[in-house]
Design an enzyme around this catalytic site. Structure first.
Site, short mmCIF file in Angstrom:
data_model
loop_
_atom_site.label_atom_id
_atom_site.label_comp_id
_atom_site.label_asym_id
_atom_site.label_seq_id
_atom_site.Cartn_x
_atom_site.Cartn_y
_atom_site.Cartn_z
N LYS A 161 0.84 -1.21 0.00
CA LYS A 161 0.00 0.00 0.00
C LYS A 161 0.88 1.27 0.00
O LYS A 161 1.95 1.26 -0.60
CB LYS A 161 -0.97 -0.04 1.18
CG LYS A 161 -1.78 -1.35 1.19
CD LYS A 161 -2.95 -1.37 2.12
CE LYS A 161 -3.67 -2.70 2.01
NZ LYS A 161 -4.86 -2.80 2.82
N HIS A 210 -8.52 -2.73 -6.28
CA HIS A 210 -8.49 -2.91 -4.83
C HIS A 210 -9.63 -2.09 -4.20
O HIS A 210 -9.95 -1.00 -4.68
CB HIS A 210 -7.13 -2.45 -4.29
CG HIS A 210 -6.91 -2.86 -2.87
ND1 HIS A 210 -7.48 -2.19 -1.82
CD2 HIS A 210 -6.23 -3.91 -2.33
CE1 HIS A 210 -7.14 -2.80 -0.68
NE2 HIS A 210 -6.38 -3.84 -0.97
N GLU A 238 -11.33 -10.13 -1.27
CA GLU A 238 -10.96 -9.36 -0.08
C GLU A 238 -12.22 -8.73 0.51
O GLU A 238 -12.64 -7.64 0.07
CB GLU A 238 -9.97 -8.25 -0.46
CG GLU A 238 -8.68 -8.76 -1.05
CD GLU A 238 -7.52 -7.78 -0.85
OE1 GLU A 238 -6.56 -8.18 -0.20
OE2 GLU A 238 -7.61 -6.63 -1.31
N GLY A 295 -7.55 -4.59 7.07
CA GLY A 295 -6.94 -3.66 8.03
C GLY A 295 -7.69 -3.57 9.35
O GLY A 295 -7.44 -2.68 10.15
#
Ligand code: 13P
Length: 262
Positions: A15, A99, A171, A177
């Site tokens: 990232k 993403h 995902e 996160g």
């Protein structure tokens, strides 16, 4: 150039972390350990600024390089963008596309994902197409519908030869996160749906070789149980890829799980 899932595929998405010296330090540590990972495909995905220096370090090792995004035009007046041939030139073999952070903060849509996938393929970059549901969608029982529509639109117009070069990363947004991970059963339910969908659209041969990754708080202590599932071929790792020790441990757990399920 065809993807296959004979070995686990472990990619570290860094990232927007790591200066060039920090990136070099991390990848040097990974390279030292890389002889232990001949049974895995290990990919690092640094920010654009570090690509060239990281490429120099991994030269001569089995570690591969990926980028986090691209723009679909080859070149032109598109300030701030980076194209597929530029990534190829920097030594990338992979590129993540769509993403959830890009969909959320930078307005990426299934349509732009499709254009980016085509651009990547045109320059022989393997696209890692990311998809997944929000917490709200999961709670409303819409997970499969969401994933299905992202697959249908993101892959629109592509044939089985192209699909055989695409990696899919499931995902779930609520697991990214957050420290929350999908349970192996939750992840496998979606992964097996994705594979069935690929069978339906592109045939059994293409679908059975497809690499389908899990991402969302993948850590050393949950990798083994996730990768033991039939349709989970690897992990797209965020936070835990920023330290050599945890990334290396994830790769080891993945190899162990894969050997046992073979
Ligand atoms: P975390 O592993 O930090 O949850 O991030 C996952 C991810 O977004 C990888 O692309």
């Amino acid at each position: 150039m065809i993807a296959n899932n004979q070995n686990p595929f472990i990619a570290g998405n860094w990232k927007m972390f790591k200066t060039i010296p920090e990136a070099v330090e991390l990848v040097k540590a990974l390279k030292e350990k890389s002889p232990e990972f001949n049974d895995a495909e290990l990919v690092v995905i640094p920010p654009f600024t570090a690509l060239s220096e990281v490429k120099k370090v991994i030269e001569g090792s089995t570690i591969k390089l990926g980028a986090q995004n691209l723009f679909w035009e080859e070149q032109g007046a598109f300030t701030g963008e980076v194209s597929a041939p530029m990534l190829k030139d920097a030594g990338c073999q992979y590129v993540t596309i769509g993403h959830s952070e890009r969909r959320q903060y930078f307005d990426e849509t299934d349509e732009t994902v499709n254009k980016k996938i085509r651009a990547a393929l045109a320059y022989e970059l393997y696209p890692i197409m990311c998809l997944g549901e929000s917490l709200e969608e999961r709670e409303k029982g819409k997970t499969i519908d969401k994933v299905e529509s992202q697959i249908n639109s993101g892959l629109e117009g592509l044939g089985s030869e192209e699909i055989s070069k695409i990696i899919i990363a499931y995902e779930p947004i609520w697991a990214i996160g957050t420290g929350l991970t999908a349970t192996p059963a939750q992840a496998e339910e979606v992964h097996s749906f994705i594979r069935e969908k690929l069978v339906e659209k592109y045939g059994k041969k293409t679908a059975s070789c497809a690499i389908i990754l899990y991402g969302g708080s993948a850590k050393p202590d949950n990798t083994y149980s996730l990768l033991k599932e039939n349709n989970i071929n690897g992990a797209l790792v965020g936070g835990a890829s920023l330290k050599a020790d945890s990334f290396v441990q994830i790769a080891k757990e993945a190899i162990k799980a894969y050997k046992e399920k073979k």
